[in-house]
Scaffold this active site. Structure first.
Site, mmCIF file in Angstrom:
data_model
loop_
_atom_site.group_PDB
_atom_site.id
_atom_site.type_symbol
_atom_site.label_atom_id
_atom_site.label_comp_id
_atom_site.label_asym_id
_atom_site.label_seq_id
_atom_site.Cartn_x
_atom_site.Cartn_y
_atom_site.Cartn_z
ATOM 1 C CE LYS A 58 3.247 0.197 3.308
ATOM 2 N NZ LYS A 58 2.668 1.546 3.122
ATOM 3 C CG HIS A 76 -4.998 26.570 -12.487
ATOM 4 N ND1 HIS A 76 -4.816 25.609 -13.451
ATOM 5 C CD2 HIS A 76 -3.767 26.824 -11.979
ATOM 6 C CE1 HIS A 76 -3.518 25.314 -13.512
ATOM 7 N NE2 HIS A 76 -2.861 26.045 -12.645
ATOM 8 C CG ASP A 90 -0.379 23.571 -13.574
ATOM 9 O OD1 ASP A 90 -0.524 23.026 -12.466
ATOM 10 O OD2 ASP A 90 -0.423 24.806 -13.750
ATOM 11 C CD GLU A 110 -2.359 29.132 -8.697
ATOM 12 O OE1 GLU A 110 -3.345 28.365 -8.709
ATOM 13 O OE2 GLU A 110 -1.187 28.737 -8.840
ATOM 14 N N GLY A 169 0.816 -1.205 0.000
ATOM 15 C CA GLY A 169 0.000 0.000 0.000
ATOM 16 C C GLY A 169 0.848 1.251 0.000
ATOM 17 N N PRO A 218 2.508 4.915 1.015
ATOM 18 C CG PRO A 218 4.290 6.277 0.401
ATOM 19 C CD PRO A 218 3.071 5.622 -0.132
HETATM 20 P P1 ADP Z 1 3.329 2.957 6.552
HETATM 21 O O1 ADP Z 1 4.122 1.950 7.276
HETATM 22 O O2 ADP Z 1 2.209 2.381 5.752
HETATM 23 O O3 ADP Z 1 4.131 3.935 5.736
HETATM 24 P P2 ADP Z 1 2.809 3.865 9.191
HETATM 25 O O4 ADP Z 1 2.267 2.642 9.789
HETATM 26 O O5 ADP Z 1 4.233 4.179 9.474
HETATM 27 O O6 ADP Z 1 2.599 3.861 7.622
HETATM 28 O O7 ADP Z 1 1.887 5.094 9.600
HETATM 29 C C1 ADP Z 1 2.392 6.264 10.144
HETATM 30 C C2 ADP Z 1 1.459 6.825 11.195
HETATM 31 O O8 ADP Z 1 0.243 7.258 10.617
HETATM 32 C C3 ADP Z 1 1.056 5.812 12.230
HETATM 33 O O9 ADP Z 1 1.971 5.760 13.275
HETATM 34 C C4 ADP Z 1 -0.299 6.322 12.683
HETATM 35 O O10 ADP Z 1 -0.152 7.341 13.655
HETATM 36 C C5 ADP Z 1 -0.854 6.947 11.429
HETATM 37 N N1 ADP Z 1 -1.727 5.995 10.722
HETATM 38 C C6 ADP Z 1 -1.508 5.513 9.486
HETATM 39 N N2 ADP Z 1 -2.498 4.678 9.121
HETATM 40 C C7 ADP Z 1 -3.349 4.627 10.143
HETATM 41 C C8 ADP Z 1 -4.579 3.919 10.371
HETATM 42 N N3 ADP Z 1 -5.095 3.105 9.436
HETATM 43 N N4 ADP Z 1 -5.203 4.095 11.554
HETATM 44 C C9 ADP Z 1 -4.670 4.914 12.478
HETATM 45 N N5 ADP Z 1 -3.539 5.598 12.329
HETATM 46 C C10 ADP Z 1 -2.870 5.466 11.181
HETATM 47 ZN ZN ZN Z 2 -0.856 25.830 -12.129
#
Ligand code: ADP
Ligand code: ZN
Length: 600
Positions: free
Chosen positions: A203, A422, A495, A419, A197, A199
């Site tokens: 995860k 747009h 853009d 702007e 998924g 960032p």
């Molecule tokens: P990834 O590993 O997918 O890049 P992270 O797990 O590091 O993302 O998420 C970073 C932060 O964002 C987490 O510590 C949390 O605070 C918040 N977060 C991300 N997704 C969720 C979720 N589904 N529910 C609650 N908090 C989330």
């Molecule tokens: Zn623009």
């Protein structure tokens, strides 16, 4: 050869060169005069020599100071066979010593130093070439840290909006809690689970929550940390990791950024030896352990399509769990999780915020709550209200407000027209996203100004004309500049990139070009089909089709270009007036502009 290797060799050369330089320098300082032996004898005979030291064939010494000079002149000479030397020296009362030490150390150095250097270089190259595989050297100085956490407090209650993923991971928790029960029943346990998924979708959080729920230790390591190391170190680290984990079973091993280390082998200009070895070791370890001992391997990636197919085969990371960006309900749930830590005012309706934030990840949403809380503190409030939340959304969208970044007057004017362009296009086209506000306050690093368009709902389908409208809105900024100033600027690059991408997708992915027909020339990249995907990715169409694709993309952009040019040409008065107002106020709303448009 590796960059690092050649760098280090240069380093060694540099060191040798420096030693030689210093050596010469010291000699030069001392100004030793080379004398023929006969002259030396004469000097002794005339009583001009103060002292002499003898080492083998070489005599060095000092003359008595002459005239005003206080510094005695140094000299050196090579002795010829001369049995009477000692007698003569004594006769003329010259102090003399036989110095063995100095030459001893010099000899030792002149022999040992090159040997040491040679061995050093050889050793270095040897190690680089990957001979360290079998533990040739125990490598403990690795940068990749293995983190072990024992009592993880994170639970599934802290992860929201990813219910399907949680569902799939329940089984893993059950297994980690009671591995015996599972093995008795002969249930098949996945060895490796790949969380796929974008960032910030949670995860890492999910993996930790699994450990927390099952109350098992959590080992984590990041794939990107492997890449910088010596050959063999990464592989040794992987071995270490599995050894340690087996001792602590049941437990979870989590590898973040698996793509950094698991890129398909042989990809890129140079096959990266270190990465390959580390990857191979990982594959070996995965094949070698029996999940029944209670070790579950989890990994995260946002680019499954570049992973080495070997990683995804049965018995390895064969279970893929999609962790996608949350929908509106999910966003609300995530906001609620994070809002537990702050005091919300009565008007702070999280549902509104959830509605404003399609496309946001969990991390973005967590960030919003955090920003809003900071804003409330700054404003001296003891509760977070809706206005803080709304401003936080804007901040997260466009980076922090940077009033102090100064554009000159001309630039500001240009940005204002851009702007407004747009926004005018967006307001004129039916079905385009509604314009919230237009701003020329620079935000973040990239954007000089922005037009905030918020869709009223999450969109899963878009029609051809909606996509065309999107392209049109994107072109609006540049065309407004051209209309008003007679030429374009660099400000529209982003853009154009976006507009071209949309046009490309229309032709290649969605079959929206009559000329090419209703076919898709690009498969949507879905994580489930990673293996097949990797092979077919390069496209299976002819050169001729490729040329037609280019033509069609250009045609779509050109059509929209003409359309927008006509449209803005007709509304030039509104463009002028809108931009002037924007310049004056720096921020105007969509309805401000709408009023101007209706009047003009
Ligand atoms: P990834 O590993 O997918 O890049 P992270 O797990 O590091 O993302 O998420 C970073 C932060 O964002 C987490 O510590 C949390 O605070 C918040 N977060 C991300 N997704 C969720 C979720 N589904 N529910 C609650 N908090 C989330
Ligand atoms: Zn623009």
């Amino acid at each position: 050869m590796n960059k690092k290797l050649s760098f280090s060799i240069w380093y060694i050369f540099l060191a040798i060169w420096a030693v030689i330089l210093v050596h010469d320098f010291i000699h030069a300082l001392q100004k030793i005069e080379e004398l023929p032996y006969s002259q030396f004898k004469t000097l002794v005979a005339t009583g001009k020599v103060a002292e002499v030291s003898v080492s083998g064939q070489i005599l060095t010494g000092k003359l008595k100071p002459e005239g005003e000079s206080k510094e005695p002149q140094l000299f050196r000479t090579i002795r010829v066979e001369d049995p009477d030397l000692v007698k003569e020296l004594t006769q003329h009362s010259v102090t003399f010593t036989g110095v063995i030490e100095t030459t001893f150390w010099r000899d030792v150095l002149s022999w040992v130093l090159p040997v040491v250097l040679f061995v050093g270089v050889w050793f270095f190259i040897f190690q680089r070439l990957g001979q360290a595989q079998g533990g040739f050297m125990r490598v403990g100085q690795s940068k990749a840290k293995i983190y072990m956490e024992k009592d993880i407090k994170v639970t599934f209650a802290d992860v929201a909006g990813v219910d399907e993923a949680k569902e799939e991971l329940h089984e893993v928790i059950e297994f980690l809690k009671t591995p015996e029960k599972f093995t008795k029943l002969g249930g098949k346990i996945p060895k490796g689970i790949l969380l796929v998924g974008p960032p910030g979708t949670g995860k890492t959080l999910l993996a930790r929550a699994v450990a927390g729920e099952a109350a098992v230790p959590f080992f984590s390591i990041s794939g990107s940390e492997f890449v910088e190391m010596f050959v063999g170190v990464g592989a040794a680290r992987v071995r270490d990791l599995f050894e340690q984990a087996k001792l602590k079973a049941p437990c979870i091993i989590f590898i973040d950024e698996l793509d950094a280390l698991g890129k398909a082998r042989g990809m890129g200009p140079m096959a990266h030896e270190e990465r390959e070895q580390t990857l191979n070791q990982l594959l070996v370890e995965m094949d070698g352990f029996d999940p029944r001992i209670g070790v579950i391997l989890m990994a995260a990636t946002n680019r499954p399509e570049i992973l080495d197919p070997a990683l995804l085969r049965a018995g390895r990371f064969d279970r893929h769990v999609l962790v996608d960006r949350p929908d509106k309900v999910g966003r609300l749930a995530i906001l609620r999780v994070h809002a537990k830590q702050v005091a919300l005012a009565g008007d702070a309706d999280l549902e509104t915020v959830a509605g404003m934030t399609p496309g946001f990840s969990g991390a973005d949403l967590a960030n919003i709550i955090n920003e809003a809380a900071l804003l409330a503190v700054r404003r001296g409030k003891d509760q977070v209200g809706l206005s803080e939340l709304q401003e936080a959304v804007e901040r997260v969208i466009a980076g922090l407000e940077k009033k102090n970044r100064v554009l000159n007057k001309m630039e500001k004017e240009r940005v204002a027209y851009h702007e407004t362009g747009h926004a005018l296009v967006a307001l004129s086209l039916p079905g385009a996203d509604q314009v919230q506000k237009i701003s020329i306050i620079p935000r973040g690093i990239a954007a000089l100004g922005y037009t905030l368009q918020l869709p009223t709902e999450d969109r899963f389908l878009m029609t051809k004309s909606e996509l065309e409208n999107k392209v049109a809105v994107l072109l609006g900024g540049r065309i407004a500049e051209e209309l008003v100033f007679g030429e374009a600027s660099t400000g529209a690059q982003n853009d154009l990139v976006k507009a071209t991408d949309i046009a490309k997708s229309m032709v290649k992915a969605y079959g929206m070009s009559e000329k090419l027909g209703t076919i898709t020339l690009e498969r949507e990249r879905q994580p489930q089909f990673v293996q097949i995907q990797a092979a077919q990715e390069k496209g299976d169409y002819s050169e001729e089709t490729a040329r037609e694709i280019d033509c069609e993309i250009r045609r779509i952009i050109d059509d929209q270009y003409e359309r927008v040019k006509r449209l803005l040409g007709e509304r030039k008065a509104a463009l002028q007036e809108g931009a002037t107002l924007l310049l004056e106020r720096e921020v105007i709303t969509g309805s401000d502009l709408k009023t101007i448009m209706d009047k003009a």
